[in-house]
Design a protein around this motif. Sequence first.
Motif, PDB file in Angstrom:
ATOM      1  N   VAL A 143       0.842  -1.200   0.000  1.00  0.00           N
ATOM      2  CA  VAL A 143       0.000   0.000   0.000  1.00  0.00           C
ATOM      3  C   VAL A 143       0.873   1.245   0.000  1.00  0.00           C
ATOM      4  O   VAL A 143       0.603   2.211  -0.731  1.00  0.00           O
ATOM      5  CB  VAL A 143      -0.932  -0.004   1.223  1.00  0.00           C
ATOM      6  N   ARG A 144       1.939   1.237   0.797  1.00  0.00           N
ATOM      7  CA  ARG A 144       2.835   2.387   0.846  1.00  0.00           C
ATOM      8  C   ARG A 144       3.543   2.607  -0.479  1.00  0.00           C
ATOM      9  O   ARG A 144       3.753   3.749  -0.913  1.00  0.00           O
ATOM     10  CB  ARG A 144       3.863   2.202   1.970  1.00  0.00           C
ATOM     11  N   THR A 145       3.893   1.517  -1.139  1.00  0.00           N
ATOM     12  CA  THR A 145       4.547   1.633  -2.451  1.00  0.00           C
ATOM     13  C   THR A 145       3.583   2.178  -3.494  1.00  0.00           C
ATOM     14  O   THR A 145       3.973   2.987  -4.353  1.00  0.00           O
ATOM     15  CB  THR A 145       5.090   0.264  -2.888  1.00  0.00           C
ATOM     16  N   TYR A 146       2.324   1.757  -3.434  1.00  0.00           N
ATOM     17  CA  TYR A 146       1.310   2.320  -4.329  1.00  0.00           C
ATOM     18  C   TYR A 146       1.163   3.821  -4.104  1.00  0.00           C
ATOM     19  O   TYR A 146       0.955   4.598  -5.051  1.00  0.00           O
ATOM     20  CB  TYR A 146      -0.031   1.621  -4.110  1.00  0.00           C
ATOM     21  N   ALA A 147       1.246   4.252  -2.848  1.00  0.00           N
ATOM     22  CA  ALA A 147       1.157   5.679  -2.541  1.00  0.00           C
ATOM     23  C   ALA A 147       2.307   6.447  -3.193  1.00  0.00           C
ATOM     24  O   ALA A 147       2.104   7.515  -3.789  1.00  0.00           O
ATOM     25  CB  ALA A 147       1.164   5.887  -1.027  1.00  0.00           C
ATOM     26  N   TRP A 148       3.512   5.891  -3.103  1.00  0.00           N
ATOM     27  CA  TRP A 148       4.659   6.541  -3.735  1.00  0.00           C
ATOM     28  C   TRP A 148       4.528   6.524  -5.258  1.00  0.00           C
ATOM     29  O   TRP A 148       5.011   7.428  -5.937  1.00  0.00           O
ATOM     30  CB  TRP A 148       5.951   5.836  -3.316  1.00  0.00           C
ATOM     31  N   ARG A 149       3.874   5.504  -5.788  1.00  0.00           N
ATOM     32  CA  ARG A 149       3.645   5.470  -7.239  1.00  0.00           C
ATOM     33  C   ARG A 149       2.818   6.668  -7.674  1.00  0.00           C
ATOM     34  O   ARG A 149       3.108   7.282  -8.704  1.00  0.00           O
ATOM     35  CB  ARG A 149       2.946   4.162  -7.604  1.00  0.00           C
ATOM     36  N   GLY A 150       1.786   6.996  -6.886  1.00  0.00           N
ATOM     37  CA  GLY A 150       0.974   8.169  -7.216  1.00  0.00           C
ATOM     38  C   GLY A 150       1.740   9.461  -7.050  1.00  0.00           C
ATOM     39  O   GLY A 150       1.582  10.400  -7.843  1.00  0.00           O
ATOM     40  N   ILE A 151       2.599   9.538  -6.023  1.00  0.00           N
ATOM     41  CA  ILE A 151       3.384  10.754  -5.777  1.00  0.00           C
ATOM     42  C   ILE A 151       4.389  10.999  -6.894  1.00  0.00           C
ATOM     43  O   ILE A 151       4.581  12.127  -7.355  1.00  0.00           O
ATOM     44  CB  ILE A 151       4.102  10.651  -4.414  1.00  0.00           C
ATOM     45  N   LEU A 152       5.054   9.924  -7.350  1.00  0.00           N
ATOM     46  CA  LEU A 152       6.138  10.056  -8.329  1.00  0.00           C
ATOM     47  C   LEU A 152       5.679   9.915  -9.776  1.00  0.00           C
ATOM     48  O   LEU A 152       6.499  10.016 -10.689  1.00  0.00           O
ATOM     49  CB  LEU A 152       7.212   8.995  -8.043  1.00  0.00           C
ATOM     50  N   LEU A 153       4.379   9.725  -9.980  1.00  0.00           N
ATOM     51  CA  LEU A 153       3.872   9.391 -11.315  1.00  0.00           C
ATOM     52  C   LEU A 153       4.241  10.428 -12.364  1.00  0.00           C
ATOM     53  O   LEU A 153       4.733  10.099 -13.442  1.00  0.00           O
ATOM     54  CB  LEU A 153       2.346   9.218 -11.266  1.00  0.00           C
ATOM     55  N   ASN A 154       4.016  11.687 -12.081  1.00  0.00           N
ATOM     56  CA  ASN A 154       4.223  12.753 -13.074  1.00  0.00           C
ATOM     57  C   ASN A 154       5.418  13.637 -12.755  1.00  0.00           C
ATOM     58  O   ASN A 154       5.460  14.806 -13.152  1.00  0.00           O
ATOM     59  CB  ASN A 154       2.959  13.618 -13.170  1.00  0.00           C
ATOM     60  N   THR A 155       6.398  13.107 -12.050  1.00  0.00           N
ATOM     61  CA  THR A 155       7.566  13.911 -11.672  1.00  0.00           C
ATOM     62  C   THR A 155       8.618  13.977 -12.770  1.00  0.00           C
ATOM     63  O   THR A 155       9.478  14.852 -12.752  1.00  0.00           O
ATOM     64  CB  THR A 155       8.216  13.340 -10.403  1.00  0.00           C
ATOM     65  N   GLY A 156       8.578  13.039 -13.710  1.00  0.00           N
ATOM     66  CA  GLY A 156       9.576  13.023 -14.770  1.00  0.00           C
ATOM     67  C   GLY A 156      10.906  12.419 -14.348  1.00  0.00           C
ATOM     68  O   GLY A 156      11.881  12.467 -15.109  1.00  0.00           O
ATOM     69  N   LEU A 157      10.971  11.845 -13.158  1.00  0.00           N
ATOM     70  CA  LEU A 157      12.207  11.219 -12.686  1.00  0.00           C
ATOM     71  C   LEU A 157      12.459   9.915 -13.428  1.00  0.00           C
ATOM     72  O   LEU A 157      11.521   9.221 -13.831  1.00  0.00           O
ATOM     73  CB  LEU A 157      12.117  10.934 -11.182  1.00  0.00           C
TER      74      LEU A 157
END
Length: 259
Positions: A111-125
């Motif tokens: 669940v925590r990894t899914y949360a980070w997926r949403g945070i980093l989704l559009n960062t361009g990293l």
Amino acid sequence: MKSFKRLVYPYLVWAFILIVIPMFIILFYAFSKEGNSVLIVNITLENFVRFFSDELFADVLIRSLILAVITTIICILIGYPAAYFMAQLTEKRQAVMVLLVTAPQLINMLVRTYAWRGILLNTGLPASVKVYIGMVYNFLPFMILQIYTSLSKMDKSLINAAYDLGCDKKKAFLTVTLPLSVPGIISGITLVFLPAVSSFFIPKLLGGGSYVLVGNLIENYFVTTGDWNFGSAISLVMAVVILISMYVTRKFDYDKEAK
């Protein structure tokens, strides 16, 4: 005393069912090939030859090891100062800090990894950076708590003795605090490196499928392609790597204790 020994029997049965039997199944599949029947078993080393002869698989293994090593180093660099700061606080504040560090662990890692997926989704990293962020975030608490435990149990009178002998804060830290915290660092390395080198869902979710590690290969051959023989061979190779890394870290710890 004999009555207490009987309490171990359920654990032994449970361990045999969940650890020993699956390991034998993996060994069977790793050293065999498809087409086995009840009466005929084809023993072969083809699965291991295939793994070590293909540069693609070797690159994936090396990438996994590099990822685990870098993740562990980052966790040490961040975790040690955090643990040191926690150990200097009063007991009540230490309890609060431990609670803050462990609180995210109450939520499932997926669940925590899914949360980070949403945070980093559009960062361009880059995918690799996202994977490192996810790795460090998920495994950092293990490093902090292990080092904190060593530091909090340390005899403070040894530091005072170092000051009395003319050491400044820097020298006292390097000659007393750091050596005494090595067992915590070793334990932290074990708890971070081992799951990091075999992780599969963090690279899959944060890397978007473009950052493949050994764990992803194993999942792919077991779940997607259905090639359990080759997947078992990769799992066995990974198990050997993990056992070697555990031996090295334990040996280093024992050498420190002997000195």
